[in-house]
Design a protein around this motif. Sequence first.
Motif, PDB file in Angstrom:
ATOM      1  N   SER A   1       2.253   3.889  11.919  1.00  0.00           N
ATOM      2  CA  SER A   1       2.336   2.427  11.433  1.00  0.00           C
ATOM      3  C   SER A   1       3.216   1.606  12.183  1.00  0.00           C
ATOM      4  O   SER A   1       2.892   0.603  12.380  1.00  0.00           O
ATOM      5  N   THR A  40       0.635  -1.172  -0.037  1.00  0.00           N
ATOM      6  CA  THR A  40      -0.178  -0.008   0.258  1.00  0.00           C
ATOM      7  C   THR A  40       0.867   1.210  -0.070  1.00  0.00           C
ATOM      8  O   THR A  40       2.203   1.023   0.431  1.00  0.00           O
ATOM      9  N   LEU A  56       1.472  10.518   4.706  1.00  0.00           N
ATOM     10  CA  LEU A  56       1.482   9.216   5.135  1.00  0.00           C
ATOM     11  C   LEU A  56       2.074   8.820   6.654  1.00  0.00           C
ATOM     12  O   LEU A  56       3.016   9.722   7.054  1.00  0.00           O
ATOM     13  N   ASP A  57       1.116   8.248   7.218  1.00  0.00           N
ATOM     14  CA  ASP A  57       1.435   8.044   8.827  1.00  0.00           C
ATOM     15  C   ASP A  57       2.417   6.670   8.904  1.00  0.00           C
ATOM     16  O   ASP A  57       2.092   6.029   9.669  1.00  0.00           O
ATOM     17  N   GLU A  84      -2.668  -0.034   6.392  1.00  0.00           N
ATOM     18  CA  GLU A  84      -3.443   1.154   5.983  1.00  0.00           C
ATOM     19  C   GLU A  84      -3.755   2.093   7.090  1.00  0.00           C
ATOM     20  O   GLU A  84      -4.433   1.707   8.019  1.00  0.00           O
ATOM     21  N   LEU A  85      -3.656   3.335   7.084  1.00  0.00           N
ATOM     22  CA  LEU A  85      -3.965   4.261   8.078  1.00  0.00           C
ATOM     23  C   LEU A  85      -4.366   5.813   7.414  1.00  0.00           C
ATOM     24  O   LEU A  85      -4.117   6.051   6.535  1.00  0.00           O
ATOM     25  N   PRO A  86      -5.341   6.377   8.430  1.00  0.00           N
ATOM     26  CA  PRO A  86      -5.542   7.787   7.770  1.00  0.00           C
ATOM     27  C   PRO A  86      -4.552   8.761   7.776  1.00  0.00           C
ATOM     28  O   PRO A  86      -3.312   8.399   8.323  1.00  0.00           O
ATOM     29  N   LEU A  87      -4.483   9.627   6.914  1.00  0.00           N
ATOM     30  CA  LEU A  87      -3.383  10.552   6.593  1.00  0.00           C
ATOM     31  C   LEU A  87      -3.174  11.277   7.978  1.00  0.00           C
ATOM     32  O   LEU A  87      -3.974  11.458   8.863  1.00  0.00           O
ATOM     33  N   THR A  88      -1.962  11.709   8.149  1.00  0.00           N
ATOM     34  CA  THR A  88      -1.834  12.714   9.429  1.00  0.00           C
ATOM     35  C   THR A  88      -2.450  14.073   9.197  1.00  0.00           C
ATOM     36  O   THR A  88      -3.005  14.142   8.117  1.00  0.00           O
ATOM     37  N   LYS A  89      -2.533  14.835  10.300  1.00  0.00           N
ATOM     38  CA  LYS A  89      -3.181  16.021  10.138  1.00  0.00           C
ATOM     39  C   LYS A  89      -2.657  17.104   9.080  1.00  0.00           C
ATOM     40  O   LYS A  89      -3.180  17.938   8.758  1.00  0.00           O
ATOM     41  N   GLY A 141      -1.653  15.936   6.252  1.00  0.00           N
ATOM     42  CA  GLY A 141      -1.916  15.196   4.971  1.00  0.00           C
ATOM     43  C   GLY A 141      -0.794  14.329   4.521  1.00  0.00           C
ATOM     44  O   GLY A 141      -0.684  14.248   3.302  1.00  0.00           O
ATOM     45  N   LEU A 157       1.370   3.507   2.152  1.00  0.00           N
ATOM     46  CA  LEU A 157       1.843   3.698   3.389  1.00  0.00           C
ATOM     47  C   LEU A 157       2.887   2.901   3.691  1.00  0.00           C
ATOM     48  O   LEU A 157       4.038   3.166   4.229  1.00  0.00           O
TER      49      LEU A 157
END
Length: 307
Positions: free
Chosen positions: A110, A35, A105-106, A96-101, A103, A37
Amino acid sequence: MNNTVMGMDKSGSYRVYLTVTTEMVEEARHIHGTTPLATAGLGRVLTAAGMMGLMLKNRNDKMTLLFKGDGPAKQIMATADGKGHVKGYIADPHVELPLTKEGKLDVGGSLGIGELTVIKDMGMGEPYVGTIALVNGEIAEDLTAYFFISEQQSTSVALGVKVERDLSVGAAGGMIIQMLPGADEGAVEVLEERIKAMPPLTALIEDALKEGAGQTMEGILDRLLDVIFGELPDGYQVDVLDHREISWDCDCNRERLEKALLSIGEKDLREILEEDGQAELQCQFCLKKYHFDREELEKLVKAARPS
């Protein structure tokens, strides 16, 4: 194609390793089906391992980076040697994780809370092992801390991987700057200011590739060095010492996997033979599969018997 440049400033205050690893990271992405990330995390670790491999004294020396945490990626590992050969894997390539604040890739999220372990095998008995707690799991900051804590080396590490909308790697690369003994205080000050003002490394790489279309990679790297350090005072600008190659290279083979089977012992080998009549092992780095049939397992059982 040499994708890495090594240099030193004119005052002898610091040395630089600068690399463009887009092709290598894309190859790793293709092998592991990562992915975005996972591509970012694995790409950063592969890039860093490649540069640190080139720092080893001898070309046959080897080193390993292991980032291990309580996050969903679990761990990212890469090994490299002094020849520039690199291989690696991420435990969960589908993380997969939401983007950081911001914007982004976190990668830190992870990995979560955990440790960075660096292993250096110089071929002289027991390898050197250094371990620190992860600073934030973003890889570059963790390695900067490692160099300072474990090797007492003032170092700045920058790593970047840009993933395109089609999931391919648009740009990847890294830079390591290390202060040398007896460095001028002025060099530290001008470098700190330059690093703070520097755009993201992947943006610089993309611009250099566009401007240097048709040039050799060596020429593009020299252009990158000039963009990053050219505005420094004359005494602190960088002279190129060498161009080297960092590339994906998995050295797995059937003999090595046979040794892995032998290491489990006669009892377990016999159990596999009786229950399954065959065995299939997969290299965790390149995902190549090795099949062992009944006849081969019987030979390994005999070889595993205590003499």
